[in-house]
Scaffold this motif. Structure first.
Motif, PDB file in Angstrom:
ATOM      1  N   VAL A  68      -5.134  -4.703   1.477  1.00 49.58           N
ATOM      2  CA  VAL A  68      -4.575  -4.818   2.824  1.00 49.58           C
ATOM      3  C   VAL A  68      -5.545  -5.572   3.736  1.00 49.58           C
ATOM      4  CG1 VAL A  68      -3.805  -3.546   4.863  1.00 49.58           C
ATOM      5  CG2 VAL A  68      -3.159  -2.748   2.578  1.00 49.58           C
ATOM      6  N   GLU A  69      -6.857  -5.327   3.563  1.00 50.51           N
ATOM      7  CA  GLU A  69      -7.858  -6.046   4.363  1.00 50.51           C
ATOM      8  C   GLU A  69      -7.811  -7.552   4.060  1.00 50.51           C
ATOM      9  OE1 GLU A  69     -11.814  -4.426   4.013  1.00 50.51           O
ATOM     10  OE2 GLU A  69     -11.005  -2.411   3.622  1.00 50.51           O
ATOM     11  N   THR A  70      -7.663  -7.878   2.774  1.00 49.16           N
ATOM     12  CA  THR A  70      -7.595  -9.289   2.384  1.00 49.16           C
ATOM     13  C   THR A  70      -6.354  -9.962   2.981  1.00 49.16           C
ATOM     14  OG1 THR A  70      -8.766  -8.833   0.312  1.00 49.16           O
ATOM     15  CG2 THR A  70      -7.460 -10.864   0.406  1.00 49.16           C
ATOM     16  N   LEU A  71      -5.221  -9.269   2.924  1.00 48.91           N
ATOM     17  CA  LEU A  71      -3.992  -9.814   3.505  1.00 48.91           C
ATOM     18  C   LEU A  71      -4.154 -10.035   5.002  1.00 48.91           C
ATOM     19  CD1 LEU A  71      -1.258  -7.643   1.671  1.00 48.91           C
ATOM     20  CD2 LEU A  71      -1.892 -10.008   1.202  1.00 48.91           C
ATOM     21  N   GLU A  72      -4.830  -9.113   5.664  1.00 46.89           N
ATOM     22  CA  GLU A  72      -5.050  -9.227   7.112  1.00 46.89           C
ATOM     23  C   GLU A  72      -5.901 -10.458   7.410  1.00 46.89           C
ATOM     24  OE1 GLU A  72      -4.661  -8.467  10.996  1.00 46.89           O
ATOM     25  OE2 GLU A  72      -3.803  -7.088   9.515  1.00 46.89           O
ATOM     26  N   GLU A  73      -6.937 -10.691   6.618  1.00 43.10           N
ATOM     27  CA  GLU A  73      -7.833 -11.828   6.861  1.00 43.10           C
ATOM     28  C   GLU A  73      -7.143 -13.172   6.604  1.00 43.10           C
ATOM     29  OE1 GLU A  73     -11.610 -11.715   4.920  1.00 43.10           O
ATOM     30  OE2 GLU A  73     -11.878  -9.558   5.266  1.00 43.10           O
ATOM     31  N   LEU A  74      -6.337 -13.212   5.536  1.00 44.23           N
ATOM     32  CA  LEU A  74      -5.731 -14.493   5.157  1.00 44.23           C
ATOM     33  C   LEU A  74      -4.407 -14.778   5.873  1.00 44.23           C
ATOM     34  CD1 LEU A  74      -6.322 -14.457   1.283  1.00 44.23           C
ATOM     35  CD2 LEU A  74      -7.628 -15.692   3.019  1.00 44.23           C
ATOM     36  N   PHE A  75      -3.585 -13.753   6.021  1.00 47.22           N
ATOM     37  CA  PHE A  75      -2.225 -13.967   6.511  1.00 47.22           C
ATOM     38  C   PHE A  75      -1.919 -13.251   7.818  1.00 47.22           C
ATOM     39  CE2 PHE A  75      -2.076 -14.231   1.821  1.00 47.22           C
ATOM     40  CZ  PHE A  75      -1.563 -15.510   1.661  1.00 47.22           C
ATOM     41  N   GLN A  76      -2.901 -12.475   8.334  1.00 44.73           N
ATOM     42  CA  GLN A  76      -2.686 -11.680   9.547  1.00 44.73           C
ATOM     43  C   GLN A  76      -1.465 -10.776   9.376  1.00 44.73           C
ATOM     44  OE1 GLN A  76      -2.459 -14.646  12.679  1.00 44.73           O
ATOM     45  NE2 GLN A  76      -4.677 -14.692  12.900  1.00 44.73           N
ATOM     46  N   SER A  77      -1.330 -10.246   8.174  1.00 43.94           N
ATOM     47  CA  SER A  77      -0.232  -9.330   7.868  1.00 43.94           C
ATOM     48  C   SER A  77      -0.746  -8.297   6.889  1.00 43.94           C
ATOM     49  CB  SER A  77       0.942 -10.090   7.252  1.00 43.94           C
ATOM     50  OG  SER A  77       1.906  -9.197   6.729  1.00 43.94           O
ATOM     51  N   VAL A 135       8.172 -21.644   2.306  1.00 42.06           N
ATOM     52  CA  VAL A 135       6.804 -21.240   1.965  1.00 42.06           C
ATOM     53  C   VAL A 135       5.917 -21.186   3.216  1.00 42.06           C
ATOM     54  CG1 VAL A 135       6.901 -22.075  -0.401  1.00 42.06           C
ATOM     55  CG2 VAL A 135       6.095 -23.599   1.401  1.00 42.06           C
ATOM     56  N   SER A 136       6.303 -21.909   4.247  1.00 41.26           N
ATOM     57  CA  SER A 136       5.525 -21.869   5.482  1.00 41.26           C
ATOM     58  C   SER A 136       5.688 -20.516   6.165  1.00 41.26           C
ATOM     59  CB  SER A 136       5.974 -22.983   6.438  1.00 41.26           C
ATOM     60  OG  SER A 136       5.734 -24.246   5.874  1.00 41.26           O
ATOM     61  N   THR A 137       6.851 -19.874   5.945  1.00 41.44           N
ATOM     62  CA  THR A 137       7.117 -18.575   6.585  1.00 41.44           C
ATOM     63  C   THR A 137       7.143 -17.465   5.538  1.00 41.44           C
ATOM     64  OG1 THR A 137       9.487 -19.081   6.501  1.00 41.44           O
ATOM     65  CG2 THR A 137       8.317 -19.670   8.513  1.00 41.44           C
ATOM     66  N   ASN A 138       8.220 -16.689   5.522  1.00 38.58           N
ATOM     67  CA  ASN A 138       8.240 -15.492   4.667  1.00 38.58           C
ATOM     68  C   ASN A 138       8.653 -15.750   3.218  1.00 38.58           C
ATOM     69  OD1 ASN A 138      11.029 -15.837   4.746  1.00 38.58           O
ATOM     70  ND2 ASN A 138      11.304 -14.360   6.402  1.00 38.58           N
ATOM     71  N   GLY A 139       9.130 -16.956   2.862  1.00 37.84           N
ATOM     72  CA  GLY A 139       9.444 -17.305   1.479  1.00 37.84           C
ATOM     73  C   GLY A 139      10.660 -16.622   0.892  1.00 37.84           C
ATOM     74  N   GLN A 140      11.540 -16.089   1.744  1.00 38.62           N
ATOM     75  CA  GLN A 140      12.657 -15.309   1.215  1.00 38.62           C
ATOM     76  C   GLN A 140      13.724 -16.149   0.516  1.00 38.62           C
ATOM     77  OE1 GLN A 140      14.212 -12.883   4.364  1.00 38.62           O
ATOM     78  NE2 GLN A 140      12.469 -11.492   4.362  1.00 38.62           N
ATOM     79  N   SER A 142      -0.244  -3.232  -8.307  1.00 39.59           N
ATOM     80  CA  SER A 142      -0.244  -2.846  -6.897  1.00 39.59           C
ATOM     81  C   SER A 142       0.770  -3.724  -6.176  1.00 39.59           C
ATOM     82  CB  SER A 142      -1.626  -3.030  -6.263  1.00 39.59           C
ATOM     83  OG  SER A 142      -1.554  -2.915  -4.849  1.00 39.59           O
ATOM     84  N   ARG A 143       1.545  -3.159  -5.280  1.00 39.57           N
ATOM     85  CA  ARG A 143       2.558  -3.921  -4.552  1.00 39.57           C
ATOM     86  C   ARG A 143       1.915  -5.035  -3.728  1.00 39.57           C
ATOM     87  NH1 ARG A 143       7.659  -3.861  -2.431  1.00 39.57           N
ATOM     88  NH2 ARG A 143       7.885  -4.506  -0.245  1.00 39.57           N
ATOM     89  N   ASN A 144       0.744  -4.767  -3.169  1.00 43.59           N
ATOM     90  CA  ASN A 144       0.074  -5.753  -2.317  1.00 43.59           C
ATOM     91  C   ASN A 144      -1.140  -6.388  -2.996  1.00 43.59           C
ATOM     92  OD1 ASN A 144       0.827  -3.221  -0.138  1.00 43.59           O
ATOM     93  ND2 ASN A 144       1.677  -5.268   0.261  1.00 43.59           N
TER      94      ASN A 144
END
Length: 679
Positions: free
Chosen positions: A34-43, A98-103, A171-173
């Protein structure tokens, strides 16, 4: 607010961005993904995508100016594997995804409905992993090893191995980083793994080459046009759009080892409908087709990616218009003034008809093989007013026949025929009238079309110089189709005439060949046989040969006697055929027609007649042999008249297409050399 990272694990060659992030997480010392996601994607809730990724716009802002959304997509995802096989519109939308949520990614690429199973894990090549450890100190996830449908490494031709940690349970994340201690780095292969290796290695190499192509260089619109070129070159198109579907599907299936298409979820059946192969080559907008299946089609055509990229996009069987007028008598000769081409199929051959406003019309057999074919014609179907005026002028000036042929770009034979058709006299008219009346007396139920076919010269003369008498004695079909005052009487008369004519056809055939069977009559006179069997049943049963049992025919036939009879007849008529002023090709079918022996063109029948079969094999001509004989006959005349042979004039006189004339030219040159030595 965007915070630039102080460091990032720059991707190795062909490394997935997923893998680079997994190494970043490891080296950053973060204890939670989760920390890595926060640093890279702010999510803190983003779910990683192995093959593609998402939220790239945020990621590149955090990574700095060395990265862009386009570069990550092109160099560190598997997207280039799919890019050439989706539309330009989808390419643009996928960049937004890919620029946004990739759905929307999987739907736009057709993965969800593509029927090719996604890989259930991360894969690697043992040798690649060993090389990575030696060069970079650690293994990483190569994108070419994660491509759906690909089981071999394109570099080392080894089967790919699955990493033992399942990302679905990890892991999901989380991001899985390759750990050399968890990997089987042995380069030994199991024997079972070599099934379909040859095909799979070629597909793997093609798939890897796709990853190197700029993502905006191609789209399915361009790829489809290249497919059309390949289909046309390999004669899989019947018209401009219609496909020889059954033949293509059979050839495609036979190209692959048995069981291969089933194993890789790409089965094709000859009679099935709405199949992926048909969609690819007929209607690419209907559904997206998985890139693995596109590779199968390229493999079928014996193409690799580089050779395929060099293929010219299809402009139709006769290229892109406008086309030239080939009327040499017109001022606009060879100018590109014809805007449309009429395309038809005849005996599975494409015929293009080009019509100019000057009245000149010509056809060409397609498809064109090169740009130069645009300047050639197969046949002139109409000359037009401009050409006719030039012809009349040259005739009035008493220009030589050869010069006229050159100036009007037609064969010498055409000039002679057209001049002959202009000649008229009371004596000629009486002669041709008598020929028609004699023929009409012999065949009272024949129609005008048959007369035109049987006595072409007579018909042409009367049509041009005595049409009133011709129409009175022999009305044209359109004259008999006008609506009369009493249509019931006319309909009755037409029916009676039709029955009488069909009866005479069958009776004449029976008279000329008493042992003819019903089957033979039905094959030769299909329409007459069917019509009389349905509308004139009583006469039909009374006059046609009785149905014979196969055993009776076999026992009653003296094959040895029949063999001697047919052999003698063919031997007698053969010199006559060879001596004809207008040469005809010697075939079993020709003898069948000339001698009224129905089965001489049927191989299984003739094989029962050893002498006849041997003779036919000796004297029958291939198309090429006939072309050579016909040309030699004209060469003899040329040498006698001019003591020289002009090959272009020879080709035109004998009506041989240029591509076939090139093949027989060496034989003709040898013949000329021998003739000149004798003299």
């Amino acid at each position: 607010m965007v915070n630039l990272l102080t460091f990032f694990t720059d991707p190795y060659p062909d490394e997935l961005i997923y893998s680079a992030i997994s190494r970043f997480h490891f080296y950053s010392g973060n204890t939670s993904f989760v920390e890595t996601l926060e640093e890279l994607f702010q999510s803190r809730s983003l779910v990683p995508s192995i093959e593609f990724g998402s939220h790239f716009s945020t990621l590149v802002q955090n990574l700095g100016s060395n990265y862009s959304v386009e570069s990550l997509l092109a160099q560190n995802t598997v997207y280039p594997y799919f890019a050439p096989f989706i539309t330009i519109e989808r390419q643009k939308k996928l960049l937004e995804d890919v620029s946004t949520n990739g759905q929307g990614i999987h739907g736009r690429l057709g993965i969800s409905g593509g029927k090719i199973s996604r890989k259930q894990g991360l894969f690697y090549c043992s040798k690649c992993a060993n090389n990575d450890i030696n060069i970079f100190g650690e293994p990483y996830v190569h994108r070419e090893h994660q491509l759906q449908g690909i089981d071999y490494c394109p570099h080392h031709e080894l089967t790919l191995k699955m990493y033992p940690i399942d990302y679905r349970e990890f892991s999901r994340n989380g991001y899985i980083r390759f750990d050399r201690r968890q990997m089987d780095l042995s380069e030994l292969q199991e024997i079972e793994s070599y099934e379909f290796k040859e095909v799979q290695v070629k597909l793997a190499k093609m798939a890897y080459r796709l990853l190197q192509i700029p993502i905006n260089q191609f789209s399915i619109e361009k790829v489809f046009k290249k497919y059309r070129t390949l289909l046309r070159e390999n004669n899989w198109l019947m018209t401009n759009t219609r496909l020889k579907r059954e033949e293509l599907f059979k050839a495609f299936i036979s190209k692959f080892p048995q069981g291969f298409l089933e194993k890789y979820e790409s089965l094709v059946t000859v009679n099935g409908q709405n199949q992926w192969l048909q969609i690819m080559v007929t209607n690419y907008l209907r559904n997206s087709v998985h890139p693995f299946r596109h590779l199968l089609l390229l493999y079928f055509f014996d193409e690799d990616i580089d050779s395929f990229l060099e293929i010219k996009e299809d402009d139709g069987p006769f290229g892109r218009g406008p086309w030239p007028c080939l009327n040499k008598a017109a001022k606009h000769y060879k100018d590109l003034v014809i805007s449309d081409v009429e395309i038809k199929a005849r005996d599975k051959v494409l015929i293009g008809k080009f019509s100019c406003s000057c009245g000149f019309e010509y056809t060409r057999v397609g498809p064109d093989k090169s740009e130069d074919d645009k300047w050639s014609k197969s046949r002139i179907t109409a000359y037009g007013k401009v050409w006719e005026e030039k012809f009349e002028k040259l005739v009035s000036l008493d220009v030589s026949r050869e010069k006229m042929a050159l100036e009007l770009d037609v064969s010498l034979k055409t000039i002679y025929n057209r001049i002959a058709s202009k000649e008229t006299s009371p004596e000629l008219t009486e002669k041709y009238r008598a020929e028609l009346l004699e023929w009409r007396e012999k065949f009272p139920n024949a129609n005008r079309k048959q007369f035109q076919t049987e006595l072409k010269k007579t018909f042409t003369y009367l049509y041009n110089h005595d049409r009133g008498w011709l129409d009175a004695k022999f009305p044209s079909k359109r004259d008999t189709l006008h609506t009369p005052k009493n249509p019931d009487i006319t309909l009755k008369n037409n029916t009676e005439n039709r029955i009488e004519y069909y009866r005479s056809l069958l009776l004449d055939a029976i008279k000329e060949c008493p042992d003819v069977t019903r089957t033979q009559l039905s094959r030769k006179f299909q329409r007459a046989y069917k019509y009389l069997s349905e509308t004139d049943k009583e006469w039909f049963d009374a006059n046609l040969p009785r149905k014979r049992q196969a055993t009776t025919i076999t026992n009653a036939t003296d094959w040895e006697l029949r063999d001697q009879e047919y052999y003698q007849k063919i031997k007698e008529v053969y010199p006559e055929l060879m001596a004809l002023e207008k040469p005809v090709r010697i075939t079993g079918t020709l003898f069948s027609k000339r001698l009224n022996i129905f089965n001489l063109s049927v191989k299984s029948y003739v094989e029962k007649l050893p002498q006849t079969n041997k003779l036919l094999n000796e004297i029958s001509e291939t198309v090429q042999e006939f072309q050579i004989r016909r040309c030699c006959k004209v060469i003899d005349r040329m040498l006698e008249e001019d003591n020289a042979v002009r090959f272009e004039r020879l080709r035109e006189s004998c009506a041989v297409e240029t591509k076939y004339f090139k093949k027989i030219k060496p034989y003709l040159e040898e013949y000329i050399s021998k003739k000149q030595k004798k003299t």
